[in-house]
Design an enzyme around this catalytic site. Structure first.
Site, PDB file in Angstrom:
ATOM      1  CD  GLU A   1       1.363  -5.736   8.311  1.00 39.59           C
ATOM      2  OE1 GLU A   1       1.511  -7.003   7.808  1.00 39.59           O
ATOM      3  OE2 GLU A   1       2.192  -4.746   7.832  1.00 39.59           O
TER       4      GLU A   1
ATOM      5  CG  HIS B   1      -0.202  -0.034   2.602  1.00 38.91           C
ATOM      6  ND1 HIS B   1       0.419   1.130   3.137  1.00 38.91           N
ATOM      7  CD2 HIS B   1       0.198  -0.925   3.258  1.00 38.91           C
ATOM      8  CE1 HIS B   1       0.862   0.730   4.168  1.00 38.91           C
ATOM      9  NE2 HIS B   1       0.884  -0.232   4.428  1.00 38.91           N
TER      10      HIS B   1
END
Length: 215
Positions: free
Chosen positions: A85, A11
């Site tokens: 994550e 990201h």
């Protein structure tokens, strides 16, 4: 079984990244201005690849990056919590400069092979790999011979790629990552093959423009 092309992106930048603060699964930060530009650069770079499906974690920074690509291809983003994550527990949100001893201990345990070890309240590499790998393999089985994009997170990329490419979890630190970086793997019945890792040349023009603007 034919070849499936797997493109992976980390990201774009958030303020937590810029300020060197641990994010993890429990911090749901949005992209900052640089992160938005990085997401657009990813979309521009992949325009000739013919991405057919896009997947991301359920966290904003991953979704927003994926949506920049999805808009160009007129595709939807498929989000999964399994692709979030790692949960870093009590370390999340803290400046890295303030938790260097804790991070050093964590990394030393992992490098020694103790990949079931986790920070207090967090997840271990083994747990993270299991949840994310299970989801990824379901996706791959359902989308064989397609060009797929996964927009994920730094630690998660290290965990997945270290196992998929044969490094082993204890060597995941050998997988480099940076905001907006790209990876390209091929997958078939025999496993994964890496074509490139941590590709950032699509961000070069972005960095050059930022340097000019700051002068």
């Amino acid at each position: 079984m034919g070849i499936t092309n797997i493109y992976l992106a980390r990201h774009g930048e958030t303020e937590y990244n810029r300020c060197n603060q641990i994010q993890g699964r429990g911090i749901d930060a949005s992209l900052n201005d640089t992160g938005i530009k990085q997401a657009q650069a990813i979309a521009q770079h992949l325009q000739d690849v013919s991405i057919q499906r896009i997947f991301s974690s359920s966290l904003k920074r991953s979704q927003q990056t994926a949506e920049a690509v999805a808009k160009k291809y007129q595709l939807e983003v498929n989000t999964y919590q399994d692709l979030d994550e790692m949960d870093f527990g009590i370390l999340e949100g803290k400046p890295i400069s303030e938790i260097k001893p804790e991070l050093k201990h964590l990394h030393e345990r992992w490098k020694s092979g103790d990949v079931d070890f986790a920070s207090a309240g967090g997840e271990s590499p083994t747990v993270v790999f299991k949840r994310a790998d299970n989801r990824a393999r379901l996706i791959l089985e359902e989308n064989q011979k397609k060009n797929l994009l996964f927009v994920l997170h730094g630690r998660l990329l290290r965990i997945l790629l270290s196992e998929w490419l044969g490094y082993g979890l204890k060597n995941m630190h050998e997988i480099p990552h940076s905001n907006g970086a790209l990876y390209h793997l091929r997958w078939n019945s025999t496993g994964f093959e890496s074509l490139y890792i941590n590709k950032t040349d699509h961000l070069t023009d972005l960095h050059s423009k930022e340097e000019i603007a700051s002068n």
